[in-house]
Design a protein around this motif. Structure first.
Motif, short mmCIF file in Angstrom:
data_model
loop_
_atom_site.label_atom_id
_atom_site.label_comp_id
_atom_site.label_asym_id
_atom_site.label_seq_id
_atom_site.Cartn_x
_atom_site.Cartn_y
_atom_site.Cartn_z
N MET A 1 -0.33 9.15 -10.06
CA MET A 1 -0.40 7.83 -10.70
C MET A 1 -2.21 7.84 -9.91
O MET A 1 -1.45 8.09 -8.50
CB MET A 1 0.38 7.18 -10.79
N THR A 2 -2.84 6.67 -10.65
CA THR A 2 -3.74 6.28 -9.76
C THR A 2 -3.50 5.31 -8.99
O THR A 2 -2.41 4.95 -8.56
CB THR A 2 -5.06 5.95 -10.59
N ALA A 3 -4.13 4.45 -7.57
CA ALA A 3 -3.50 3.84 -6.91
C ALA A 3 -4.24 2.97 -7.85
O ALA A 3 -3.21 1.52 -7.51
CB ALA A 3 -5.25 3.40 -5.82
N LYS A 4 -4.73 2.30 -8.61
CA LYS A 4 -4.99 0.99 -9.52
C LYS A 4 -3.73 1.00 -10.27
O LYS A 4 -3.38 -0.71 -10.84
CB LYS A 4 -6.42 1.32 -10.68
N LEU A 5 -3.07 1.71 -11.38
CA LEU A 5 -2.13 2.15 -11.93
C LEU A 5 -0.69 1.16 -11.40
O LEU A 5 0.07 0.84 -11.49
CB LEU A 5 -1.11 3.63 -12.98
N ALA A 7 -0.67 0.15 -7.97
CA ALA A 7 -0.99 -1.46 -7.45
C ALA A 7 -0.02 -2.33 -8.28
O ALA A 7 0.48 -3.02 -8.24
CB ALA A 7 -2.51 -1.55 -7.27
N VAL A 8 -0.34 -1.85 -9.98
CA VAL A 8 -0.42 -2.71 -10.93
C VAL A 8 1.45 -2.62 -11.07
O VAL A 8 2.12 -3.85 -11.51
CB VAL A 8 -0.24 -2.28 -12.47
N ARG A 9 2.11 -1.71 -11.12
CA ARG A 9 4.03 -1.63 -10.81
C ARG A 9 3.44 -1.85 -10.04
O ARG A 9 5.48 -2.28 -10.29
CB ARG A 9 3.64 0.56 -11.28
N LEU A 10 3.51 -1.22 -9.02
CA LEU A 10 4.55 -2.07 -8.02
C LEU A 10 3.99 -3.45 -6.73
O LEU A 10 4.91 -4.18 -6.25
CB LEU A 10 3.87 -1.10 -6.38
N GLY A 11 3.05 -3.93 -8.01
CA GLY A 11 2.53 -5.58 -7.45
C GLY A 11 1.76 -6.35 -5.98
O GLY A 11 1.98 -7.14 -5.20
N ARG A 12 1.00 -4.85 -6.00
CA ARG A 12 0.28 -4.68 -4.86
C ARG A 12 -1.20 -4.36 -5.26
O ARG A 12 -1.81 -4.62 -6.26
CB ARG A 12 0.52 -3.99 -3.90
N GLU A 13 -2.31 -4.69 -4.12
CA GLU A 13 -3.40 -4.50 -4.45
C GLU A 13 -3.62 -2.73 -4.46
O GLU A 13 -2.76 -2.24 -3.77
CB GLU A 13 -3.94 -5.34 -3.16
N ALA A 14 -4.87 -2.10 -5.25
CA ALA A 14 -5.05 -1.13 -5.24
C ALA A 14 -4.93 -0.78 -3.77
O ALA A 14 -4.75 0.41 -3.65
CB ALA A 14 -6.29 -0.98 -6.04
N VAL A 15 -5.96 -1.34 -2.41
CA VAL A 15 -6.50 -1.17 -1.77
C VAL A 15 -5.38 -0.75 -1.22
O VAL A 15 -4.97 -0.08 0.34
CB VAL A 15 -7.10 -2.15 -0.86
N THR A 16 -4.33 -1.60 -0.88
CA THR A 16 -2.58 -0.97 -0.13
C THR A 16 -2.03 0.32 -0.07
O THR A 16 -1.80 1.04 0.21
CB THR A 16 -2.20 -2.22 -0.80
N ILE A 17 -2.38 0.53 -1.83
CA ILE A 17 -1.55 1.67 -2.34
C ILE A 17 -2.78 2.61 -1.57
O ILE A 17 -2.38 4.10 -0.96
CB ILE A 17 -2.43 1.68 -3.21
N ARG A 18 -4.48 2.84 -1.41
CA ARG A 18 -4.96 3.93 -0.74
C ARG A 18 -4.32 3.53 0.74
O ARG A 18 -4.81 4.75 1.64
CB ARG A 18 -6.43 3.66 -0.88
#
Length: 74
Positions: A1-5, A7-18
């Motif tokens: 799953m990409t960072a953007k997707l 982030a949406v599923r986990l309720g976080r920002e994409a930058v946090t996922i990265r």
């Protein structure tokens, strides 16, 4: 799953996922165009550890083992 997707599923920002991916060595499954595809189960395990206030296991394999232990306990 990409960072953007993720982030949406986990309720976080994409930058946090990265940042998690870099900090915790999240398992990379490949690429989708220019975006990196991460193992969502690995990311979700990290999210769970952070949410519970637990230490995040160092490797993806340790996080796999944690998920297995939690699944059998449930």
């Amino acid at each position: 799953m990409t960072a953007k997707l993720a982030a949406v599923r986990l309720g976080r920002e994409a930058v946090t996922i990265r940042q998690w991916a870099r900090r915790y060595g999240v398992r990379v499954l490949g690429r989708a165009g220019r975006e990196v595809v991460y193992d969502f189960a690995d990311l979700a395990t990290i999210e769970g550890c952070i949410w519970r206030g637990d230490e995040v296991p160092e490797t993806p394999e340790d996080r796999d083992a944690l998920r297995a232990r939690l699944a059998t306990a449930a």
